[in-house]
Design an enzyme around this catalytic site. Structure first.
Site, short mmCIF file in Angstrom:
data_model
loop_
_atom_site.label_atom_id
_atom_site.label_comp_id
_atom_site.label_asym_id
_atom_site.label_seq_id
_atom_site.Cartn_x
_atom_site.Cartn_y
_atom_site.Cartn_z
N ASN A 1 0.85 -1.18 0.00
CA ASN A 1 0.00 0.00 0.00
C ASN A 1 0.90 1.25 0.00
OD1 ASN A 1 -2.32 1.89 1.77
ND2 ASN A 1 -2.74 0.93 -0.16
N HIS B 1 7.36 5.53 1.01
CA HIS B 1 8.04 4.30 0.59
C HIS B 1 8.91 4.57 -0.64
CE1 HIS B 1 4.31 2.51 2.53
NE2 HIS B 1 5.26 1.89 3.17
#
Ligand code: PAF
Length: 281
Positions: A28, A33
């Site tokens: 997700n 990230h």
């Protein structure tokens, strides 16, 4: 980018790359990230991102089942970000038998703050990270500073087990209103999302007032006030606290006088969603 869901295929592909950087995630993905991947790329070696929602680090009443699983979208984002390999094992590949050998982190670090609020959480994290290290055998790994206690615990684990892995910690990526990016932000209703930056604001104001504190009692009083203020705004805080950066213990008068580097850390629930954040101060 090449994607693997078995350890055998991953190992075969990695064979020709003695240096590799691991970016472990639970998927997700968001800009935070992708920042970890970008840092990984700067380190020069191929980047191996992993996506695995690790049951071991969730408590019985936590959000393991509803944790968003968005593999196809995540893979496209990772490819765009220049990730070299994606390892996305199924649960049967990661845990082909019950994981009865676990990494038990030092309770002095893993039993406080998030570890106190989420018993067993850091044992689950340390165990899966150790296993990912064994599977990928990276020379470097990148983690976000939003999970401050997790990063610290992994650094200590690497040191104590003499693992030849350079750990890199990346500053938290924030939305324009200051909210730390997190997969769990997706659970917030629009009204909660508008309110969510209050957590970082509360840490900023706690850090500011703690910079004028002379004793641990002063700091405790400021923390209690911050908890009351958050509760009055409709949050259910687990903790809002100022700690020493190097061991996450409460600062004493000497630390306050000598300006030992500190960090303000907070975890609080807004409705059913638990958010965490921190601020080095
Ligand atoms: O930070 C996370 O997303 C997870 O705790 C990690 C490090 C991927 C382990 O499951």
């Amino acid at each position: 980018m090449r994607t693997f869901d078995t350890l055998a295929d991953l190992r075969a592909a990695l064979h020709d790359f003695p240096a590799r950087t691991l970016v472990p995630t639970m998927g997700n993905l968001h800009a935070g990230h992708l920042g970890l991947v970008a840092r990984g790329r700067e380190l020069g070696a191929p980047v191996v991102a992993s996506i695995f929602v690790n049951r071991l680090q969730f408590g019985p009443n936590e959000d393991f089942d509803r944790y968003p699983r968005t593999l196809e979208r995540d893979a496209a984002l990772l490819a765009q970000a220049g990730c070299t390999f994606l390892f996305a094992p199924k649960e049967t590949e990661m845990y082909p038998e019950p994981q009865t050998f676990c990494v038990r982190p030092d309770p002095a670090l893993a039993g406080i703050l998030d570890g106190a609020a989420r018993p067993g959480h850091f044992e689950g994290v340390a165990t899966v990270v150790m296993k990912l290290f064994a599977m990928v055998q990276p020379t470097a790994a990148v983690f976000g500073k939003k999970d401050y206690q997790q990063l610290m615990l992994i650094r200590r684990m690497v040191t104590q087990f003499a693992l030849p892995i350079a750990i890199s910690g990346l500053d938290t990526v924030r939305d324009t209103d200051g909210l730390a990016l997190s997969s769990r932000n997706a659970y917030l209703t629009p009204a909660q999302r508008a309110q969510a930056p209050q957590l970082q604001a509360a840490l900023q104001s706690l850090a500011k007032s703690a910079s004028g504190a002379y004793s641990s009692q002063d700091v405790l009083a400021l923390e209690s006030q911050a908890m009351r203020d958050m509760t009055a705004r409709g949050w259910a805080p687990d903790y809002l606290t100022v700690r020493r950066r190097h061991d996450l213990l409460a600062p004493g008068a000497d630390d306050l006088r000598e300006r030992t580097p500190l960090v303000a850390l907070g975890a609080a629930r807004l409705g059913a969603t638990r958010l965490i954040d921190n601020l080095e101060c």
